[in-house]
Design a protein around this motif. Sequence first.
Motif, PDB file in Angstrom:
ATOM      1  N   ALA A 138       0.838  -1.197   0.000  1.00  0.00           N
ATOM      2  CA  ALA A 138       0.000   0.000   0.000  1.00  0.00           C
ATOM      3  C   ALA A 138       0.874   1.249   0.000  1.00  0.00           C
ATOM      4  O   ALA A 138       2.051   1.209   0.372  1.00  0.00           O
ATOM      5  CB  ALA A 138      -0.918  -0.004   1.220  1.00  0.00           C
ATOM      6  N   VAL A 139       0.298   2.365  -0.409  1.00  0.00           N
ATOM      7  CA  VAL A 139       1.046   3.619  -0.445  1.00  0.00           C
ATOM      8  C   VAL A 139       1.362   4.086   0.973  1.00  0.00           C
ATOM      9  O   VAL A 139       2.473   4.520   1.277  1.00  0.00           O
ATOM     10  CB  VAL A 139       0.244   4.698  -1.203  1.00  0.00           C
ATOM     11  CG1 VAL A 139       0.957   6.051  -1.111  1.00  0.00           C
ATOM     12  CG2 VAL A 139       0.044   4.295  -2.658  1.00  0.00           C
ATOM     13  N   ASP A 140       0.378   3.998   1.863  1.00  0.00           N
ATOM     14  CA  ASP A 140       0.544   4.475   3.228  1.00  0.00           C
ATOM     15  C   ASP A 140       0.775   3.309   4.186  1.00  0.00           C
ATOM     16  O   ASP A 140       0.212   2.229   4.019  1.00  0.00           O
ATOM     17  CB  ASP A 140      -0.699   5.253   3.684  1.00  0.00           C
ATOM     18  CG  ASP A 140      -0.928   6.507   2.844  1.00  0.00           C
ATOM     19  OD1 ASP A 140       0.075   7.163   2.494  1.00  0.00           O
ATOM     20  OD2 ASP A 140      -2.097   6.805   2.538  1.00  0.00           O
ATOM     21  N   SER A 141       1.589   3.553   5.206  1.00  0.00           N
ATOM     22  CA  SER A 141       1.814   2.547   6.236  1.00  0.00           C
ATOM     23  C   SER A 141       0.916   2.820   7.428  1.00  0.00           C
ATOM     24  O   SER A 141       0.336   3.898   7.575  1.00  0.00           O
ATOM     25  CB  SER A 141       3.279   2.554   6.680  1.00  0.00           C
ATOM     26  OG  SER A 141       3.593   3.763   7.356  1.00  0.00           O
ATOM     27  N   ASP A 142       0.789   1.834   8.294  1.00  0.00           N
ATOM     28  CA  ASP A 142       0.084   1.971   9.559  1.00  0.00           C
ATOM     29  C   ASP A 142       1.093   1.650  10.654  1.00  0.00           C
ATOM     30  O   ASP A 142       2.247   1.336  10.367  1.00  0.00           O
ATOM     31  CB  ASP A 142      -1.110   1.006   9.599  1.00  0.00           C
ATOM     32  CG  ASP A 142      -2.221   1.489  10.528  1.00  0.00           C
ATOM     33  OD1 ASP A 142      -1.916   2.298  11.428  1.00  0.00           O
ATOM     34  OD2 ASP A 142      -3.367   1.041  10.363  1.00  0.00           O
ATOM     35  N   ILE A 143       0.683   1.733  11.904  1.00  0.00           N
ATOM     36  CA  ILE A 143       1.606   1.387  12.975  1.00  0.00           C
ATOM     37  C   ILE A 143       0.959   0.406  13.943  1.00  0.00           C
ATOM     38  O   ILE A 143      -0.266   0.283  14.004  1.00  0.00           O
ATOM     39  CB  ILE A 143       2.067   2.620  13.778  1.00  0.00           C
ATOM     40  CG1 ILE A 143       0.913   3.163  14.646  1.00  0.00           C
ATOM     41  CG2 ILE A 143       2.666   3.684  12.901  1.00  0.00           C
ATOM     42  CD1 ILE A 143       1.367   3.906  15.860  1.00  0.00           C
ATOM     43  N   PHE A 144       1.809  -0.314  14.674  1.00  0.00           N
ATOM     44  CA  PHE A 144       1.341  -1.019  15.852  1.00  0.00           C
ATOM     45  C   PHE A 144       2.305  -0.753  16.996  1.00  0.00           C
ATOM     46  O   PHE A 144       3.455  -0.333  16.795  1.00  0.00           O
ATOM     47  CB  PHE A 144       1.141  -2.520  15.595  1.00  0.00           C
ATOM     48  CG  PHE A 144       2.397  -3.333  15.400  1.00  0.00           C
ATOM     49  CD1 PHE A 144       3.113  -3.832  16.478  1.00  0.00           C
ATOM     50  CD2 PHE A 144       2.840  -3.645  14.120  1.00  0.00           C
ATOM     51  CE1 PHE A 144       4.253  -4.606  16.302  1.00  0.00           C
ATOM     52  CE2 PHE A 144       3.977  -4.420  13.921  1.00  0.00           C
ATOM     53  CZ  PHE A 144       4.691  -4.901  15.023  1.00  0.00           C
ATOM     54  N   LEU A 145       1.818  -0.987  18.219  1.00  0.00           N
ATOM     55  CA  LEU A 145       2.593  -0.723  19.423  1.00  0.00           C
ATOM     56  C   LEU A 145       2.954  -1.995  20.167  1.00  0.00           C
ATOM     57  O   LEU A 145       3.956  -2.046  20.872  1.00  0.00           O
ATOM     58  CB  LEU A 145       1.804   0.196  20.357  1.00  0.00           C
ATOM     59  CG  LEU A 145       1.418   1.546  19.763  1.00  0.00           C
ATOM     60  CD1 LEU A 145       0.453   2.275  20.690  1.00  0.00           C
ATOM     61  CD2 LEU A 145       2.656   2.397  19.515  1.00  0.00           C
ATOM     62  N   VAL A 146       2.137  -3.037  20.021  1.00  0.00           N
ATOM     63  CA  VAL A 146       2.360  -4.282  20.750  1.00  0.00           C
ATOM     64  C   VAL A 146       2.749  -5.396  19.789  1.00  0.00           C
ATOM     65  O   VAL A 146       3.853  -5.926  19.859  1.00  0.00           O
ATOM     66  CB  VAL A 146       1.123  -4.679  21.583  1.00  0.00           C
ATOM     67  CG1 VAL A 146       1.370  -5.981  22.344  1.00  0.00           C
ATOM     68  CG2 VAL A 146       0.768  -3.561  22.557  1.00  0.00           C
ATOM     69  N   MET A 147       1.854  -5.771  18.882  1.00  0.00           N
ATOM     70  CA  MET A 147       2.172  -6.860  17.959  1.00  0.00           C
ATOM     71  C   MET A 147       1.252  -6.851  16.746  1.00  0.00           C
ATOM     72  O   MET A 147       0.178  -6.247  16.764  1.00  0.00           O
ATOM     73  CB  MET A 147       2.073  -8.215  18.661  1.00  0.00           C
ATOM     74  CG  MET A 147       0.701  -8.572  19.163  1.00  0.00           C
ATOM     75  SD  MET A 147       0.727 -10.093  20.153  1.00  0.00           S
ATOM     76  CE  MET A 147       1.762  -9.600  21.538  1.00  0.00           C
TER      77      MET A 147
END
Length: 328
Positions: free
Chosen positions: A146-155
């Motif tokens: 995808a063009v944009d990324s997302d984030i996670f904090l744990v897993m």
Amino acid sequence: MSSHTEAETAQAPSVNLRRAAVVINPTKKTEVDIRALVEETCRAEGWAEPLWLETEEDDPGHGMARQAMAEGADVVIAAGGDGTVRCVAAELAGTDTPLGLLPLGTGNLLARNLDVPVDDPAGAIRAALTGTERRIDVVHVTVDEAVDSDIFLVMAGLGYDAVMMGDTNTALKDRVGWLAYVDAGIRNLPGKPVKTMISIDGGKPFSRRLRSIMGGNCGKIMGGLEVFPGARIDDGLLDIMTMAPKGSLGWLSVVAGLLRRGKGRGTAVEYFQCKSAEIWADVPQDFEMDGDHLGNATHLALRVDPRALRIRMPYGKKDPAILTNPTP
């Protein structure tokens, strides 16, 4: 003699009070009046009346977090489950605005890893307002190029763990909490492994036949189970775990591998540490981040952003994984 009248003096503010913004998921049901509790705690701690922002079905927190920063909030408190926390954190990462946690969900994974009280909303609010502040890593994830990324904090996970999240009975979860995930896990034990290619830190891809592959930023999940042994939330490293049960007793080997914490020669469970990883699955697999089922994917690119997020947590936390590299 002063030229100010008594009325003018009474109306004039003596100080510029700090102000919290609360991004709350209004669908979360609580036994206490959360809004009243937040307002009462802010007054008791000498803070101004909080800014109150409710998430919406088509915006689970991103726009609200941006509004909070635009209005100059001194801390943005994510009041909801892990999905609300993740969306708010995605906007705060890379800024000087700290995140506070008011756990109202079932998993509350980040809160558990930071020892933010999950059954004491007043204590969580006080920690968000006056607790110690640290910087933690976030992990950027690009799904299917995808063009944009997302984030996670744990897993985040691809495969069995995501199937378990997606197949959890909502009514059962409302009644018994995180134990509903155990029910979903047992029901989905049968299944076939999928050919998966993995690249660690840009290295040559290698092949595994897996039921699940997970990336972790910290170690603990529900029930106190430590999935990523020794994982530290501020070390600039991503932990990767694979699960490859084989045969009718394969899951026993996985359990044994988890109990060995990655030690030994078994391949039912393998661990890797890196700053980035790339994963390809032969066929679309269920995908989750921080406990939220987010559909299917065949390709993940993961990258650690070291100490990108300022976060408030209770004083007295003794875990050296959290207390290293304190914010100046």
